[in-house]
Write an enzyme that holds these catalytic residues in place. Structure first.
Site, mmCIF file in Angstrom:
data_model
loop_
_atom_site.group_PDB
_atom_site.id
_atom_site.type_symbol
_atom_site.label_atom_id
_atom_site.label_comp_id
_atom_site.label_asym_id
_atom_site.label_seq_id
_atom_site.Cartn_x
_atom_site.Cartn_y
_atom_site.Cartn_z
ATOM 1 N N CYS A 54 0.830 -1.210 0.000
ATOM 2 C CA CYS A 54 0.000 0.000 0.000
ATOM 3 C C CYS A 54 0.861 1.255 0.000
ATOM 4 O O CYS A 54 1.744 1.425 0.852
ATOM 5 C CB CYS A 54 -0.915 -0.015 1.219
ATOM 6 S SG CYS A 54 -1.875 1.495 1.405
ATOM 7 N N PHE A 55 0.591 2.140 -0.938
ATOM 8 C CA PHE A 55 1.434 3.339 -1.045
ATOM 9 C C PHE A 55 1.221 4.329 0.089
ATOM 10 O O PHE A 55 2.033 5.219 0.281
ATOM 11 C CB PHE A 55 1.281 4.036 -2.398
ATOM 12 C CG PHE A 55 -0.108 4.157 -2.960
ATOM 13 C CD1 PHE A 55 -1.231 4.324 -2.167
ATOM 14 C CD2 PHE A 55 -0.298 4.111 -4.341
ATOM 15 C CE1 PHE A 55 -2.497 4.460 -2.705
ATOM 16 C CE2 PHE A 55 -1.565 4.233 -4.896
ATOM 17 C CZ PHE A 55 -2.672 4.418 -4.072
#
Length: 219
Positions: A54-55
């Site tokens: 997840c960024f």
């Protein structure tokens, strides 16, 4: 959004405020050696593109690094036409959630960013997943911006593998492909949503782990 699904089962814990208000404990930074090779400093700001789940969390960690000027959440490895969250979430576009890091090489080097990336920003032994998120868009991948970055990334992966830095093999890939910024609501998500259950459970411990493991690098 599939990264929210794990919290549907948290029930009373979230409802009671435990996940929202509890202090985050630090994840432990993996004690890995510095890279033996690095990219020589060049005039002006430089760019690194890294993917590791997840960024939101990746962005949050690298925003804490001294010498980093800007971090943008986005999608790497696929085409511009399908670089949207809804399409990437189908796991059929070839993108990875990634961050584009703009940094001052006089303050922090490319190899140092890689050390943070492998030690605490994500788990390089997880294949096509990170934490609660699964699928190829959450893969571990480095997207070098020039041949020297590619050489340094490959050499460091080999160095860490030879040192048996992790109990499992490193699965990080070195890939090519463009980077496309994500939607505005994803940018600065950690800073804008500090009480979000996902941030509290998965990302605050990671940021705390970075600060504990790399105090000289933290802002």
């Amino acid at each position: 959004m599939k990264r929210l699904l794990p919290f549907l089962a948290m029930g009373a814990a979230v409802a009671g405020g435990v996940a929202l208000t509890g202090a985050a404990s630090a994840e432990r930074a993996v004690p890995i050696p510095a890279a033996r090779a690095d990219v020589a400093p060049a005039p002006g700001l430089q760019t690194a593109v890294l993917a590791g789940g997840c960024f939101w969390g990746m962005e949050a960690v690298f925003e804490q690094v001294r010498g980093v000027r800007d971090v943008v959440a986005g999608y790497a490895g696929g085409t511009r036409a399908t670089a949207t969250y809804d399409q990437v979430s189908t796991e059929r576009t070839g993108h990875a959630e990634a961050v584009r890091i703009t940094y001052d090489p006089r303050q922090v080097s490319y190899a140092t960013l890689l050390r943070v990336y492998f030690s605490i920003a994500h788990d390089p032994t997880e294949l096509n997943r990170q934490g609660p998120d699964s699928g190829p868009s959450y893969r571990s991948a480095v997207f070098p911006q020039n041949p020297r970055q590619a050489a340094v990334a490959r050499a460091y992966i080999a160095q860490l593998g030879a040192a048996h830095a992790y109990p499992q093999p490193i699965v990080t890939r070195v890939e090519t492909g463009g980077f496309f910024p994500a939607e505005a609501y994803h940018q600065g998500f950690y800073r804008k949503n500090p009480a979000h259950p996902y941030i509290v459970m998965w990302d605050k411990p990671k940021v705390a782990g970075f600060k504990a493991g790399f105090p000289a690098l933290a802002r």
